[in-house]
Write a protein that holds these residues in place. Sequence first.
Motif, PDB file in Angstrom:
ATOM      1  N   ALA A  31      -0.289  -5.866   4.058  1.00 52.99           N
ATOM      2  CA  ALA A  31      -1.057  -4.777   3.459  1.00 52.99           C
ATOM      3  C   ALA A  31      -2.532  -4.926   3.775  1.00 52.99           C
ATOM      4  CB  ALA A  31      -0.841  -4.745   1.940  1.00 52.99           C
ATOM      5  N   HIS A  32      -3.197  -3.777   3.931  1.00 55.82           N
ATOM      6  CA  HIS A  32      -4.649  -3.701   4.080  1.00 55.82           C
ATOM      7  C   HIS A  32      -5.171  -2.634   3.131  1.00 55.82           C
ATOM      8  CE1 HIS A  32      -3.514  -5.673   7.849  1.00 55.82           C
ATOM      9  NE2 HIS A  32      -4.760  -6.099   7.937  1.00 55.82           N
ATOM     10  N   LEU A  33      -6.399  -2.815   2.692  1.00 55.40           N
ATOM     11  CA  LEU A  33      -7.038  -1.884   1.765  1.00 55.40           C
ATOM     12  C   LEU A  33      -8.325  -1.363   2.376  1.00 55.40           C
ATOM     13  CD1 LEU A  33      -7.109  -0.845  -1.345  1.00 55.40           C
ATOM     14  CD2 LEU A  33      -8.827  -2.656  -1.605  1.00 55.40           C
ATOM     15  N   TRP A  34      -8.436  -0.055   2.463  1.00 57.05           N
ATOM     16  CA  TRP A  34      -9.702   0.572   2.827  1.00 57.05           C
ATOM     17  C   TRP A  34     -10.380   0.984   1.519  1.00 57.05           C
ATOM     18  CZ3 TRP A  34     -10.337   6.269   4.725  1.00 57.05           C
ATOM     19  CH2 TRP A  34     -11.694   6.537   4.947  1.00 57.05           C
ATOM     20  N   ALA A  35     -11.405   0.232   1.121  1.00 59.73           N
ATOM     21  CA  ALA A  35     -12.128   0.503  -0.120  1.00 59.73           C
ATOM     22  C   ALA A  35     -13.171   1.583   0.148  1.00 59.73           C
ATOM     23  CB  ALA A  35     -12.802  -0.775  -0.632  1.00 59.73           C
ATOM     24  N   VAL A  36     -13.097   2.665  -0.602  1.00 57.08           N
ATOM     25  CA  VAL A  36     -14.037   3.776  -0.467  1.00 57.08           C
ATOM     26  C   VAL A  36     -14.942   3.858  -1.688  1.00 57.08           C
ATOM     27  CG1 VAL A  36     -14.257   6.274  -0.143  1.00 57.08           C
ATOM     28  CG2 VAL A  36     -12.388   5.045   0.964  1.00 57.08           C
TER      29      VAL A  36
ATOM     30  N   VAL B  10     -14.608   1.582  -4.856  1.00 54.08           N
ATOM     31  CA  VAL B  10     -14.095   0.550  -5.753  1.00 54.08           C
ATOM     32  C   VAL B  10     -15.283  -0.246  -6.264  1.00 54.08           C
ATOM     33  CG1 VAL B  10     -12.606  -1.468  -5.986  1.00 54.08           C
ATOM     34  CG2 VAL B  10     -11.932   0.420  -4.469  1.00 54.08           C
ATOM     35  N   SER B  11     -15.543  -0.171  -7.548  1.00 52.20           N
ATOM     36  CA  SER B  11     -16.686  -0.891  -8.098  1.00 52.20           C
ATOM     37  C   SER B  11     -16.419  -2.395  -8.066  1.00 52.20           C
ATOM     38  CB  SER B  11     -16.951  -0.438  -9.537  1.00 52.20           C
ATOM     39  OG  SER B  11     -15.815  -0.636 -10.354  1.00 52.20           O
ATOM     40  N   GLY B  12     -17.383  -3.128  -7.515  1.00 50.46           N
ATOM     41  CA  GLY B  12     -17.238  -4.574  -7.395  1.00 50.46           C
ATOM     42  C   GLY B  12     -16.664  -5.017  -6.072  1.00 50.46           C
ATOM     43  N   LEU B  13     -16.413  -4.081  -5.141  1.00 52.63           N
ATOM     44  CA  LEU B  13     -15.867  -4.427  -3.824  1.00 52.63           C
ATOM     45  C   LEU B  13     -16.611  -3.643  -2.762  1.00 52.63           C
ATOM     46  CD1 LEU B  13     -13.616  -5.981  -2.259  1.00 52.63           C
ATOM     47  CD2 LEU B  13     -12.218  -3.928  -2.474  1.00 52.63           C
ATOM     48  N   ALA B  14     -17.054  -4.339  -1.723  1.00 57.56           N
ATOM     49  CA  ALA B  14     -17.775  -3.675  -0.640  1.00 57.56           C
ATOM     50  C   ALA B  14     -16.882  -2.660   0.053  1.00 57.56           C
ATOM     51  CB  ALA B  14     -18.277  -4.719   0.365  1.00 57.56           C
ATOM     52  N   ASP B  15     -17.452  -1.490   0.372  1.00 57.62           N
ATOM     53  CA  ASP B  15     -16.706  -0.489   1.128  1.00 57.62           C
ATOM     54  C   ASP B  15     -16.295  -1.075   2.473  1.00 57.62           C
ATOM     55  OD1 ASP B  15     -17.281   1.110  -0.984  1.00 57.62           O
ATOM     56  OD2 ASP B  15     -18.592   2.499   0.099  1.00 57.62           O
ATOM     57  N   GLY B  16     -15.141  -0.624   2.973  1.00 60.54           N
ATOM     58  CA  GLY B  16     -14.657  -1.099   4.258  1.00 60.54           C
ATOM     59  C   GLY B  16     -13.203  -1.528   4.167  1.00 60.54           C
ATOM     60  N   VAL B  17     -12.692  -2.065   5.271  1.00 61.42           N
ATOM     61  CA  VAL B  17     -11.286  -2.454   5.374  1.00 61.42           C
ATOM     62  C   VAL B  17     -11.140  -3.932   5.022  1.00 61.42           C
ATOM     63  CG1 VAL B  17      -9.333  -2.720   6.944  1.00 61.42           C
ATOM     64  CG2 VAL B  17     -10.772  -0.676   7.073  1.00 61.42           C
ATOM     65  N   HIS B  18     -10.154  -4.217   4.194  1.00 57.81           N
ATOM     66  CA  HIS B  18      -9.902  -5.581   3.728  1.00 57.81           C
ATOM     67  C   HIS B  18      -8.431  -5.922   3.951  1.00 57.81           C
ATOM     68  CE1 HIS B  18     -13.727  -5.662   1.311  1.00 57.81           C
ATOM     69  NE2 HIS B  18     -13.519  -4.352   1.387  1.00 57.81           N
ATOM     70  N   ARG B  19      -8.176  -7.130   4.394  1.00 56.66           N
ATOM     71  CA  ARG B  19      -6.796  -7.624   4.484  1.00 56.66           C
ATOM     72  C   ARG B  19      -6.392  -8.169   3.126  1.00 56.66           C
ATOM     73  NH1 ARG B  19      -4.924 -12.702   5.548  1.00 56.66           N
ATOM     74  NH2 ARG B  19      -7.022 -13.360   6.209  1.00 56.66           N
ATOM     75  N   VAL B  20      -5.202  -7.775   2.665  1.00 58.64           N
ATOM     76  CA  VAL B  20      -4.695  -8.235   1.377  1.00 58.64           C
ATOM     77  C   VAL B  20      -3.948  -9.546   1.603  1.00 58.64           C
ATOM     78  CG1 VAL B  20      -3.225  -7.684  -0.604  1.00 58.64           C
ATOM     79  CG2 VAL B  20      -4.473  -5.855   0.569  1.00 58.64           C
ATOM     80  N   ALA B  21      -4.449 -10.611   0.992  1.00 57.90           N
ATOM     81  CA  ALA B  21      -3.866 -11.945   1.152  1.00 57.90           C
ATOM     82  C   ALA B  21      -3.594 -12.536  -0.219  1.00 57.90           C
ATOM     83  CB  ALA B  21      -4.817 -12.849   1.943  1.00 57.90           C
ATOM     84  N   PRO B  22      -2.727 -13.557  -0.301  1.00 56.11           N
ATOM     85  CA  PRO B  22      -2.437 -14.167  -1.613  1.00 56.11           C
ATOM     86  C   PRO B  22      -3.669 -14.670  -2.338  1.00 56.11           C
ATOM     87  CG  PRO B  22      -0.844 -14.886   0.033  1.00 56.11           C
ATOM     88  CD  PRO B  22      -1.906 -14.140   0.776  1.00 56.11           C
ATOM     89  N   ASP B  23      -4.695 -15.083  -1.568  1.00 57.68           N
ATOM     90  CA  ASP B  23      -5.888 -15.627  -2.215  1.00 57.68           C
ATOM     91  C   ASP B  23      -6.991 -14.590  -2.394  1.00 57.68           C
ATOM     92  OD1 ASP B  23      -6.401 -15.366   0.471  1.00 57.68           O
ATOM     93  OD2 ASP B  23      -7.507 -17.248   0.657  1.00 57.68           O
ATOM     94  N   GLY B  24      -6.678 -13.304  -2.147  1.00 52.93           N
ATOM     95  CA  GLY B  24      -7.672 -12.276  -2.384  1.00 52.93           C
ATOM     96  C   GLY B  24      -7.789 -11.295  -1.235  1.00 52.93           C
ATOM     97  N   LEU B  25      -8.893 -10.559  -1.213  1.00 50.37           N
ATOM     98  CA  LEU B  25      -9.167  -9.545  -0.207  1.00 50.37           C
ATOM     99  C   LEU B  25     -10.179 -10.081   0.799  1.00 50.37           C
ATOM    100  CD1 LEU B  25      -9.486  -6.500  -2.637  1.00 50.37           C
ATOM    101  CD2 LEU B  25      -7.572  -6.992  -1.111  1.00 50.37           C
ATOM    102  N   HIS B  26      -9.887  -9.918   2.091  1.00 55.53           N
ATOM    103  CA  HIS B  26     -10.749 -10.444   3.156  1.00 55.53           C
ATOM    104  C   HIS B  26     -11.271  -9.284   3.999  1.00 55.53           C
ATOM    105  CE1 HIS B  26      -9.519 -14.685   2.476  1.00 55.53           C
ATOM    106  NE2 HIS B  26      -8.403 -14.109   2.045  1.00 55.53           N
TER     107      HIS B  26
END
Length: 543
Positions: free
Chosen positions: A377-382, A384-400
Amino acid sequence: MTAIEGRDGHTASPGARYWHRSLHDYAAMTAGAPRGREGGPAEPARFTRFGALPRYPLPAPVGELAPLTVTAPDATFHSALLHYSCGVLRTEFGPTARWPYHRATPSARCFAPVETYLWTPGHEGLPAGVYAYDPAHHTLVLVRAGDHRAFLSAALGADLDDAVGALLLSTVFWRTAFRYGDYAYRLCAQETGLVAGNVMMVADALGMQAHLHHQFLDGPLERLVGAPGPQESVAAVLPFYSRRDSGHRPVLRSEAAYTGEALAALLGAAHGRPAPPTTGIDALAELTGMDAAARLTDTASFSRLPAGPAPARRTDDAGARTPDLAHCLRLRTSGSPAFNPARQPVPLDGIRRVLGPLFDPWPSDAVPDGAAPPVTAHLWAVNVSGLADGVHRVAPDGLHRLGSAAPLRARDIGMEAANINYRAVAAVVFLSAPRAVAQEVFGDRAFRVLHHEAGAVAQRLCVRSAAEGLAARIHNGYAARTLSGVLELPPGHEPLFQIALGVPGPDERYLMPVTRLSTTAQRPGHPGGPTAAAPTRNEVHTA
């Protein structure tokens, strides 16, 4: 040239060609589709008719999903399992209403091509047999009497001695194909995965454990339920078991090998089912060819994907069972026909709760026991308060975070859905899977195996989103090659789902509950009393 395309522009098999066409050439693929319209004279019936076959009405489903105090499934269990897995939860009215019947899972334009059959060894008031579920009347229809446990075990190549029942999911292709043509095979595979994922969640909430079987002998099972090919094709099977105190029950393979020809010869025809209506399915060569190429004829060819990384063990409560699952399923929303959510930020903690349990393992015959689903899974944050906008890889230890810090526009990622307002969404989740490895392991059945596995993950995400007050819109409008590059997918992986998340905004539709819910368990044939459920406006906008 894609990795699955030869130098002459042709692919090695119907499955490999369909992978390429449906993901990288879908606009051209759908250009020649029939383009039927909802409500028009060409629209097929959304519910199957079973004529004079014996019918067994189910009691009203319970209003909350919790482990039932029974040692084996009864009418109350079957009512809850079927209603919340694949029943009609509400109807739609209003000046812009186009999609009248809404289920617990997303469905392209609410065509609902997935049919459900129940195999049960029987209980008081219900003889052993195979039953079709009629969601329009919340009724079981007997299509073949008898126990059939040994037959089902042989067709699945699995030990079902302690199974207390099973659901067989089939696809009636023309319900979707009358509009989308050959592309409907992909939409139907996605929806089968969504329904299968929902079955597993509902069974778990009721105190049972369901296993997902992608591999079985197609011909014998279609003969068992009386599915008329190529109009209808069995797509997935989910046996369910009583939950064990000692832990989960793995998928147990049978040591004996069976062939479809030998098994099919053991059954006579299923009598009494009306002949299906004439459709244009035979003219869809890619769809019918893909379905034929994916069929299995012997259990000796069953396989599994290689073992992947061990599932991560979380220390938080993000993977806890969805609270009040029945309520979340009633609230699950795909948004209005034009997905235009309210422009407001979503807190990062809420997004983490949505993503936390996505990859918790479930028993599947496609992966080793205890392995996580073969989905990333990947997340494109548009917004989301507290998370930088952009594409993040969803990993067990968090968002990268991937790529540069520069702002991204929808076209930079390859988003092509004209009916999604990407400037108003909070985030978009992308689900991807290892196409090349799966094609090598499962052959042309790989397409539906991976779409089922990814669909089960997608349904988890949709339900968890509802728990956070979010709409979740699934849409295949994206340029797969561009998106793969942005997501930094390794060679041989493909993005299978785009799911836009946002706070639902108002529209002009009314959504009304269609089934009275009982707050207590009911005896077979005794529906629950009236509830306070009332028509709701702008509460749930789901497709």
